[in-house]
Design a protein around this motif. Structure first.
Motif, PDB file in Angstrom:
ATOM      1  N   ASN A   1      32.656  27.825  46.082  1.00  0.00           N
ATOM      2  CA  ASN A   1      33.354  28.622  47.079  1.00  0.00           C
ATOM      3  C   ASN A   1      32.532  29.800  47.596  1.00  0.00           C
ATOM      4  O   ASN A   1      32.977  30.504  48.498  1.00  0.00           O
TER       5      ASN A   1
ATOM      6  N   ALA B   1      28.002  32.247  51.770  1.00  0.00           N
ATOM      7  CA  ALA B   1      28.024  33.701  51.573  1.00  0.00           C
ATOM      8  C   ALA B   1      26.593  34.220  51.477  1.00  0.00           C
ATOM      9  O   ALA B   1      25.680  33.493  51.053  1.00  0.00           O
TER      10      ALA B   1
ATOM     11  N   GLN C   1      41.351  27.837  39.802  1.00  0.00           N
ATOM     12  CA  GLN C   1      41.976  28.874  40.623  1.00  0.00           C
ATOM     13  C   GLN C   1      41.275  30.219  40.431  1.00  0.00           C
ATOM     14  O   GLN C   1      41.085  30.971  41.392  1.00  0.00           O
TER      15      GLN C   1
ATOM     16  N   TRP D   1      37.980  30.165  42.337  1.00  0.00           N
ATOM     17  CA  TRP D   1      38.213  30.365  43.765  1.00  0.00           C
ATOM     18  C   TRP D   1      38.509  31.843  44.049  1.00  0.00           C
ATOM     19  O   TRP D   1      38.015  32.410  45.034  1.00  0.00           O
ATOM     20  N   HIS D   2      39.302  32.453  43.191  1.00  0.00           N
ATOM     21  CA  HIS D   2      39.713  33.847  43.405  1.00  0.00           C
ATOM     22  C   HIS D   2      38.514  34.790  43.378  1.00  0.00           C
ATOM     23  O   HIS D   2      38.378  35.659  44.256  1.00  0.00           O
TER      24      HIS D   2
ATOM     25  N   ALA E   1      35.376  34.103  43.864  1.00  0.00           N
ATOM     26  CA  ALA E   1      34.490  33.857  45.006  1.00  0.00           C
ATOM     27  C   ALA E   1      35.022  34.574  46.240  1.00  0.00           C
ATOM     28  O   ALA E   1      34.252  35.203  46.990  1.00  0.00           O
ATOM     29  N   ALA E   2      36.344  34.498  46.453  1.00  0.00           N
ATOM     30  CA  ALA E   2      36.944  35.204  47.589  1.00  0.00           C
ATOM     31  C   ALA E   2      36.786  36.707  47.449  1.00  0.00           C
ATOM     32  O   ALA E   2      36.544  37.423  48.436  1.00  0.00           O
ATOM     33  N   THR E   3      36.891  37.230  46.227  1.00  0.00           N
ATOM     34  CA  THR E   3      36.730  38.663  45.996  1.00  0.00           C
ATOM     35  C   THR E   3      35.310  39.106  46.288  1.00  0.00           C
ATOM     36  O   THR E   3      35.078  40.148  46.920  1.00  0.00           O
TER      37      THR E   3
ATOM     38  N   LYS F   1      33.128  37.674  48.278  1.00  0.00           N
ATOM     39  CA  LYS F   1      32.892  37.626  49.724  1.00  0.00           C
ATOM     40  C   LYS F   1      33.559  38.801  50.434  1.00  0.00           C
ATOM     41  O   LYS F   1      32.984  39.385  51.370  1.00  0.00           O
ATOM     42  N   ALA F   2      34.753  39.173  49.988  1.00  0.00           N
ATOM     43  CA  ALA F   2      35.443  40.319  50.592  1.00  0.00           C
ATOM     44  C   ALA F   2      34.671  41.602  50.339  1.00  0.00           C
ATOM     45  O   ALA F   2      34.548  42.463  51.225  1.00  0.00           O
TER      46      ALA F   2
ATOM     47  N   ARG G   1      42.014  42.923  44.361  1.00  0.00           N
ATOM     48  CA  ARG G   1      42.710  41.681  44.698  1.00  0.00           C
ATOM     49  C   ARG G   1      43.216  41.049  43.411  1.00  0.00           C
ATOM     50  O   ARG G   1      42.492  40.299  42.756  1.00  0.00           O
TER      51      ARG G   1
END
Length: 427
Positions: free
Chosen positions: A25, A29, A324, A327-328, A330-332, A334-335, A344
């Motif tokens: 994920n 990036a 999960q 994924w979380h 990776a999103a953090t 990137k943010a 988050r």
């Protein structure tokens, strides 16, 4: 490469479900990723027991990490053993003395066996966490029948044909059911001096029911299904001794030469590396966003982390939860790289519980629907095939299961590790 001008460096320790999901994920990036594992393969652990019980081959549930990431030029894969972390210097310490710097660290180092203070039991009761564990258990199971075929003493033969599984969770239930089918369906026509159908498979659970994560009615169904397969289910009696002669539980000694441990796990030593707070199983007590207290650049996920839901319930150590979490984070990451600074919190979505009992029964709890029996088994199989990697493996596993389902025969019965003869003791 000049560290000052290089992209943000993410180091991922562990190529299990969580580590790989985080890596996948982060595609696209502005980061470079180093993934470290002490083995060269990613393992589909939910089907590991099927290797141990001769249903599947090792290559059907494991894939080389380099192969999985071969198209990711931003990812460097390293084979090595991590021995510590230097949070102050932001370095991962390797067994060979190398130190790998990081900007963000993801620890997804998994779990190991826990013998509740009795580590001396491990040689007699191996657990099931790696391919090496699975092939060791497979060898012990098959050698038990081989040695029983040559045994002339009735008591020693009975001990060789007694299989004890300690722990009534999904792994223990799945092992017990499959070993019983192996003895009752697959092997009877292949031996001349023994009747493999006389083998005893004993599942010992210290709690009051098997599959305690399921509702009581499904636990009761699982117990009944195991007993129909010939498994002896012993509840409410903890094992107090385990040695080369067998086990002691509830004050009763049971002679057995094949013992398998499925009763407990402990986290990797990540908490020790970090000097972080841990629960009784050694899992790091993480913050709501899966970071370590005082170190927002360090994430801990999977079996290594103690994660709770907003209701205060622990997040189970299962593959969907680890994915999960991957994924979380990776999103953090990137943010954060885009300038985001807000915390988050991780929110776990329970995808349900699944466990199989032999080749024709299973229990499934999706919350909104609960199923037992043959339909549940087919859904269990479809779910696991879906999560396998690659068309070849999906087809191979599906065909293997179909063959076992229709014929009862299991083809992965090669004794390929260790010696068939017991080594002589040194004088």
């Amino acid at each position: 490469m000049d560290p000052a001008s290089s992209p943000h460096h993410v180091v991922v320790v562990g190529a299990g479900f969580g580590g790989l999901e985080a890596t996948r994920n982060l595609t696209g990036a502005p980061v470079r990723i180093t993934i470290i594992d002490r083995r060269n393969h990613h393992l589909f652990q939910p089907l590991l027991y099927q290797v141990a019980t001769t249903s599947l081959a090792t290559s059907e549930i494991a894939w080389p990490i380099r192969q999985l990431l071969r198209n990711r030029e931003d990812v460097t894969t390293l084979l090595g053993t991590v021995t510590g972390v230097d949070p102050a210097g932001k370095r991962v310490l390797m067994e060979d003395g190398e130190a790998i710097p990081y900007d963000t660290l993801v620890l997804a180092t998994g779990a190991r066996h826990a013998y509740f203070g009795h580590d001396e039991w491990e040689p007699y009761a191996p657990g099931l966490k790696t391919l090496e564990d699975a092939t060791t258990i497979r060898r012990r199971i098959l050698m038990a029948f081989e040695k029983a075929e040559r045994e002339t003493d009735p008591e020693r033969r009975r001990a060789r044909l007694t299989f004890v599984i300690i722990g009534g969770g999904p792994t223990g239930v799945e092992l017990a059911g499959t070993i019983a089918e192996l003895a009752h369906d697959t092997l009877p026509r292949e031996f001349r001096n023994i009747d493999t159908r006389e083998a005893r498979v004993v599942l010992i659970e210290a709690g009051e029911r098997v599959l305690s994560a399921f509702v009581p009615a499904q636990s009761a169904y699982a117990k009944s299904a195991l007993e129909k397969l010939g498994v002896e289910v012993e509840l409410g009696r903890a094992v107090s001794e385990c040695n080369a002669q067998g086990v002691v539980y509830g004050g009763q000694h049971l002679p057995a030469k094949t013992i398998i441990w499925a009763a407990g796990v402990a986290a990797s030593p990540a908490a020790e590396w970090l000097g972080a707070s841990a629960d009784r199983a050694g899992r790091v007590m993480v913050e709501p966003d899966l970071t370590v207290a005082g170190h927002p650049e360090i994430f801990v996920i999977g079996d290594t982390a103690h994660v709770t839901t907003p209701e205060g319930k622990p997040v189970p150590g299962v593959a969907p939860a680890a994915k999960q979490q991957g994924w979380h984070i990776a999103a953090t990451i990137k943010a954060r790289l885009k300038g985001g600074s807000s915390v988050r919190p991780f929110r776990y979505k329970n995808d349900g519980n699944l466990a199989t009992i032999g080749k024709r029964a299973a229990v499934i709890d999706f919350g909104w629907i609960k199923l037992n029996g043959r339909i549940a088994w087919w859904l269990w199989g479809l779910a696991h095939i879906y999560f396998l990697i690659g068309l070849r493996n999906r087809l191979s596993v599906a065909l293997s299961w179909l063959w076992i389902y229709t014929t009862g025969q299991r083809s992965a019965r090669l004794i390929t590790q260790g010696s068939a003869q017991t080594p002589a003791k040194p004088k």
